[in-house]
Design a protein around this motif. Structure first.
Motif, PDB file in Angstrom:
ATOM      1  N   LEU A  28     -12.432 -23.780 -20.384  1.00  0.00           N
ATOM      2  CA  LEU A  28     -11.016 -24.550 -19.604  1.00  0.00           C
ATOM      3  C   LEU A  28     -10.858 -25.516 -19.224  1.00  0.00           C
ATOM      4  O   LEU A  28     -11.256 -26.229 -18.637  1.00  0.00           O
ATOM      5  N   ALA A  79      -1.975 -21.457 -17.215  1.00  0.00           N
ATOM      6  CA  ALA A  79      -3.427 -21.695 -17.356  1.00  0.00           C
ATOM      7  C   ALA A  79      -3.941 -20.676 -17.431  1.00  0.00           C
ATOM      8  O   ALA A  79      -4.553 -19.931 -17.604  1.00  0.00           O
ATOM      9  N   VAL A  93     -13.945 -24.451 -15.640  1.00  0.00           N
ATOM     10  CA  VAL A  93     -12.951 -25.109 -15.231  1.00  0.00           C
ATOM     11  C   VAL A  93     -13.523 -26.962 -15.754  1.00  0.00           C
ATOM     12  O   VAL A  93     -14.850 -26.892 -14.830  1.00  0.00           O
ATOM     13  N   GLY A  95     -11.018 -30.220 -15.600  1.00  0.00           N
ATOM     14  CA  GLY A  95     -10.007 -30.755 -15.660  1.00  0.00           C
ATOM     15  C   GLY A  95      -9.914 -32.473 -15.690  1.00  0.00           C
ATOM     16  O   GLY A  95     -10.805 -32.932 -14.696  1.00  0.00           O
ATOM     17  N   ALA A 103      -6.608 -28.253 -12.281  1.00  0.00           N
ATOM     18  CA  ALA A 103      -7.743 -27.677 -11.586  1.00  0.00           C
ATOM     19  C   ALA A 103      -7.951 -26.885 -10.290  1.00  0.00           C
ATOM     20  O   ALA A 103      -8.563 -25.901 -10.175  1.00  0.00           O
ATOM     21  N   VAL A 106      -6.029 -23.604 -10.105  1.00  0.00           N
ATOM     22  CA  VAL A 106      -7.126 -22.519 -10.549  1.00  0.00           C
ATOM     23  C   VAL A 106      -8.085 -22.264  -9.520  1.00  0.00           C
ATOM     24  O   VAL A 106      -7.881 -21.469  -9.977  1.00  0.00           O
ATOM     25  N   THR A 107      -8.428 -23.332  -9.841  1.00  0.00           N
ATOM     26  CA  THR A 107      -9.649 -22.579  -8.840  1.00  0.00           C
ATOM     27  C   THR A 107      -9.129 -22.241  -6.996  1.00  0.00           C
ATOM     28  O   THR A 107     -10.058 -20.811  -7.222  1.00  0.00           O
ATOM     29  N   VAL A 114     -13.262 -18.580 -11.923  1.00  0.00           N
ATOM     30  CA  VAL A 114     -13.963 -20.167 -11.857  1.00  0.00           C
ATOM     31  C   VAL A 114     -15.255 -19.428 -11.532  1.00  0.00           C
ATOM     32  O   VAL A 114     -15.432 -19.694 -10.097  1.00  0.00           O
ATOM     33  N   LEU A 117     -16.988 -26.093 -12.296  1.00  0.00           N
ATOM     34  CA  LEU A 117     -15.350 -27.140 -11.909  1.00  0.00           C
ATOM     35  C   LEU A 117     -15.700 -28.112 -11.812  1.00  0.00           C
ATOM     36  O   LEU A 117     -17.050 -28.584 -11.206  1.00  0.00           O
TER      37      LEU A 117
END
Length: 262
Positions: A28, A79, A93, A95, A103, A106-107, A114, A117
């Motif tokens: 992502l 997301a 991910v 970002g 990001a 998200v994590t 995830v 990262l």
């Protein structure tokens, strides 16, 4: 060329434009403030041979709908809705800038999903972050904003060798309302208290001469996220991922392909 695109509908019924390209494990890619998926146009191919790259246009940008609210946690929820719509359970991910702020959430929101990262040219937000100075803010608010932003993204030598147009200077089609919403979302980001919850192996990248998000923020993130690694690109500015792609993209690929990670 985007190999596949679709529309995903977020929890609040906002329509989000989604784009996929490449093959392999899912990656992502999250762009910077007030930008759509075109932020990644120059570098996306660097990953498409090893990963199925997933992007989406933030609400208010590109082919996605506008919204009544904007925040980095909301972008993170979007997301995850995108990944759900694609039936992708686990993913990496990467970002950059505001995408790095998104990001983080998200994590934090989906720790079991995830795998790895990467945070680029970003900050933890809140009182602990070191923000751009008042002079930078003044210039960015002035009539020569685009020229100033180009200078903060890339060194003059690189710009001379790689003339624009640049896809990293914001979505020109955004409404003023959406642009203000993105600015507020970025400015109000604060994940400091929850960064220690991040358990995914993490790599933090930054340009040494970044005025937009001073490099000290990379060290703050590395100190706050357990076992995070950090790499700083000498002489690079906010667009290190673009200007230093010959070094940065292989570094990211090597990190994401670490043995034991599918």
């Amino acid at each position: 060329m985007i190999q596949y695109s679709q529309i995903t509908v977020a929890a609040d019924h906002t329509r989000l434009a989604v784009q996929l390209r490449g093959h392999g494990p899912a990656l992502l890619l999250l762009p910077g403030q007030a930008n759509d998926h075109r932020w990644w146009d120059r570098t996306r191919n660097d990953f498409a041979a090893d990963f199925t790259t997933v992007t989406f246009d933030y609400r208010g940008t590109g082919d996605s709908d506008e919204s009544n609210s904007y925040s980095t946690p909301l972008f993170a929820e979007d997301a995850l809705a995108v990944m759900d719509s694609l039936a992708i359970e686990n993913f990496h991910v990467y970002g950059t800038s505001m995408g790095g702020r998104t990001a983080q959430w998200v994590t934090i929101f989906a720790p079991g999903r995830v795998k790895r990262l990467v945070l680029g040219c970003t900050t933890p937000g809140g009182a602990h972050a070191v923000e751009r100075n008042d002079e930078v803010r003044r210039v960015l608010a002035g009539p020569d904003r685009d020229a100033a932003l180009e200078e903060m993204m890339y060194t003059s030598a690189w710009r001379a060798a790689h003339p624009g147009p640049y896809k990293t200077l914001g979505d020109a089609g955004m409404s003023p309302r959406a642009r203000h919403g993105h600015l507020a979302a970025s400015d109000n980001h604060d994940a400091w208290d929850r960064l220690p919850e991040i358990t995914a192996p993490s790599l933090i990248l930054h340009g040494a001469d970044d005025q937009f998000a001073p490099v000290v923020n990379a060290h703050l993130l590395a100190d706050r996220i357990p076992d995070a690694r950090i790499h700083v690109f000498d002489g690079a500015r906010h667009g290190y991922f673009d200007e230093c792609r010959d070094e940065a993209s292989p570094l990211v690929t090597e990190f994401l392909r670490h043995r034991g990670e599918s």
